[in-house]
Design a protein around this motif. Sequence first.
Motif, PDB file in Angstrom:
ATOM      1  N   GLU A  35       0.835  -1.199   0.000  1.00 45.97           N
ATOM      2  CA  GLU A  35       0.000   0.000   0.000  1.00 45.97           C
ATOM      3  C   GLU A  35       0.875   1.256   0.000  1.00 45.97           C
ATOM      4  O   GLU A  35       2.036   1.223   0.404  1.00 45.97           O
ATOM      5  CB  GLU A  35      -0.937  -0.007   1.210  1.00 45.97           C
ATOM      6  CG  GLU A  35      -1.750  -1.282   1.381  1.00 45.97           C
ATOM      7  CD  GLU A  35      -2.558  -1.693   0.159  1.00 45.97           C
ATOM      8  OE1 GLU A  35      -2.901  -0.806  -0.647  1.00 45.97           O
ATOM      9  OE2 GLU A  35      -2.836  -2.893   0.011  1.00 45.97           O
ATOM     10  N   ILE A  36       0.290   2.347  -0.470  1.00 41.43           N
ATOM     11  CA  ILE A  36       1.016   3.622  -0.574  1.00 41.43           C
ATOM     12  C   ILE A  36       1.698   3.980   0.738  1.00 41.43           C
ATOM     13  O   ILE A  36       2.866   4.387   0.768  1.00 41.43           O
ATOM     14  CB  ILE A  36       0.059   4.759  -0.991  1.00 41.43           C
ATOM     15  CG1 ILE A  36      -0.300   4.661  -2.477  1.00 41.43           C
ATOM     16  CG2 ILE A  36       0.649   6.123  -0.666  1.00 41.43           C
ATOM     17  CD1 ILE A  36       0.738   5.211  -3.426  1.00 41.43           C
ATOM     18  N   LYS A  37       1.000   3.801   1.851  1.00 39.99           N
ATOM     19  CA  LYS A  37       1.513   4.228   3.150  1.00 39.99           C
ATOM     20  C   LYS A  37       2.754   3.448   3.583  1.00 39.99           C
ATOM     21  O   LYS A  37       3.493   3.902   4.455  1.00 39.99           O
ATOM     22  CB  LYS A  37       0.427   4.105   4.221  1.00 39.99           C
ATOM     23  CG  LYS A  37      -0.052   2.687   4.460  1.00 39.99           C
ATOM     24  CD  LYS A  37      -1.061   2.613   5.612  1.00 39.99           C
ATOM     25  CE  LYS A  37      -0.397   2.851   6.940  1.00 39.99           C
ATOM     26  NZ  LYS A  37      -1.344   2.701   8.078  1.00 39.99           N
ATOM     27  N   GLU A  38       2.987   2.264   3.009  1.00 41.93           N
ATOM     28  CA  GLU A  38       4.138   1.449   3.395  1.00 41.93           C
ATOM     29  C   GLU A  38       5.175   1.326   2.282  1.00 41.93           C
ATOM     30  O   GLU A  38       6.169   0.621   2.441  1.00 41.93           O
ATOM     31  CB  GLU A  38       3.673   0.056   3.842  1.00 41.93           C
ATOM     32  CG  GLU A  38       2.839  -0.685   2.844  1.00 41.93           C
ATOM     33  CD  GLU A  38       2.288  -2.010   3.363  1.00 41.93           C
ATOM     34  OE1 GLU A  38       2.701  -2.475   4.443  1.00 41.93           O
ATOM     35  OE2 GLU A  38       1.436  -2.590   2.657  1.00 41.93           O
ATOM     36  N   ALA A  39       4.964   2.025   1.170  1.00 41.84           N
ATOM     37  CA  ALA A  39       5.846   1.877   0.012  1.00 41.84           C
ATOM     38  C   ALA A  39       7.279   2.325   0.311  1.00 41.84           C
ATOM     39  O   ALA A  39       8.242   1.679  -0.117  1.00 41.84           O
ATOM     40  CB  ALA A  39       5.295   2.649  -1.179  1.00 41.84           C
ATOM     41  N   VAL A  40       7.430   3.427   1.029  1.00 42.63           N
ATOM     42  CA  VAL A  40       8.781   3.925   1.313  1.00 42.63           C
ATOM     43  C   VAL A  40       9.558   2.915   2.147  1.00 42.63           C
ATOM     44  O   VAL A  40      10.714   2.607   1.851  1.00 42.63           O
ATOM     45  CB  VAL A  40       8.710   5.299   2.029  1.00 42.63           C
ATOM     46  CG1 VAL A  40      10.103   5.726   2.485  1.00 42.63           C
ATOM     47  CG2 VAL A  40       8.121   6.354   1.099  1.00 42.63           C
ATOM     48  N   GLN A  41       8.929   2.376   3.174  1.00 47.39           N
ATOM     49  CA  GLN A  41       9.593   1.387   4.020  1.00 47.39           C
ATOM     50  C   GLN A  41       9.874   0.102   3.244  1.00 47.39           C
ATOM     51  O   GLN A  41      10.961  -0.480   3.339  1.00 47.39           O
ATOM     52  CB  GLN A  41       8.741   1.079   5.247  1.00 47.39           C
ATOM     53  CG  GLN A  41       9.437   0.197   6.281  1.00 47.39           C
ATOM     54  CD  GLN A  41       8.652   0.064   7.570  1.00 47.39           C
ATOM     55  OE1 GLN A  41       7.559   0.617   7.702  1.00 47.39           O
ATOM     56  NE2 GLN A  41       9.194  -0.656   8.526  1.00 47.39           N
ATOM     57  N   ALA A  42       8.912  -0.332   2.437  1.00 43.69           N
ATOM     58  CA  ALA A  42       9.077  -1.575   1.675  1.00 43.69           C
ATOM     59  C   ALA A  42      10.155  -1.445   0.603  1.00 43.69           C
ATOM     60  O   ALA A  42      10.786  -2.440   0.229  1.00 43.69           O
ATOM     61  CB  ALA A  42       7.756  -1.973   1.038  1.00 43.69           C
ATOM     62  N   SER A  43      10.386  -0.224   0.119  1.00 35.93           N
ATOM     63  CA  SER A  43      11.363  -0.026  -0.959  1.00 35.93           C
ATOM     64  C   SER A  43      12.792  -0.328  -0.518  1.00 35.93           C
ATOM     65  O   SER A  43      13.668  -0.523  -1.359  1.00 35.93           O
ATOM     66  CB  SER A  43      11.284   1.407  -1.489  1.00 35.93           C
ATOM     67  OG  SER A  43      11.727   2.346  -0.508  1.00 35.93           O
ATOM     68  N   SER A  44      13.035  -0.363   0.784  1.00 33.47           N
ATOM     69  CA  SER A  44      14.384  -0.694   1.266  1.00 33.47           C
ATOM     70  C   SER A  44      14.611  -2.197   1.299  1.00 33.47           C
ATOM     71  O   SER A  44      15.715  -2.650   1.578  1.00 33.47           O
ATOM     72  CB  SER A  44      14.599  -0.115   2.667  1.00 33.47           C
ATOM     73  OG  SER A  44      13.711  -0.722   3.601  1.00 33.47           O
TER      74      SER A  44
END
Length: 249
Positions: A35-44
């Motif tokens: 989901e959009i809200k977790e994309a930044v964290q998941a991108s690592s």
Amino acid sequence: MPKFETLSADAHSTLTIDESKLASTYSKFHLLNIEIKEAVQASSDFPLFFSKSTEAKYWTISALCGLAPQENVFETQGTWLGHYAPLSLRTLPFIVRLGNEGQQQEVLIDVDSPAISSQNGEALFLSSKRPTAYLDNKKKLLEERVTAMQQTAVMMNQISEMGLIHSVDLIIEFKDNTSQRVGGLATVNEQRLQNLTADELANLNQKGLLNVLFNILGSILQVNRVIRLHNTKFPDRAVNNIKFETSKS
């Protein structure tokens, strides 16, 4: 194959959930919903792409976890190798069936999940048939995911309308000199992103989408991690490199 039933105290009061066995459930997911809200964290952790829903009606964000259907290289021998577990995994073995207007209708449980037990793990219901704290927490996660999915749908629609989605094919080059083209994925249209007006950039930034788009672009480097994990798990189909080309479909 999952076997979902409507969760109820009458039918499932004796079931328990062994969370330590949930990772083996993940082994068949080569794409994970993000989901959009977790994309930044998941991108690592994962290479992130855009993909169409099963019905091909709307765009979603997916973490690439394997190079073939039903292969997840972040799971091995029941252990999750990722540093981050997306909401789509943390809510298992439960899902929500939504009503016509996207409202939560009922909670379903996968009774064939390897985490299902009647001896070990977390109980779902008390003797009074009220939900346990464990089940209440799962339901809160499900509610969080439904809200996050609705937010993602709205924001992905804006990203698509702005022409920021670029379909790509993955060219998987194996060490035996064979190759395979995989379609159905998309990434950020860098050229369009670079040509956005100041107002468009400000609008995306205000909504937190600009940071998401840049992190999705940067996450492509995580493909190297997927290759390493793939070669460890499937040495007989070792991969040498993965290239990206504009989709031909």
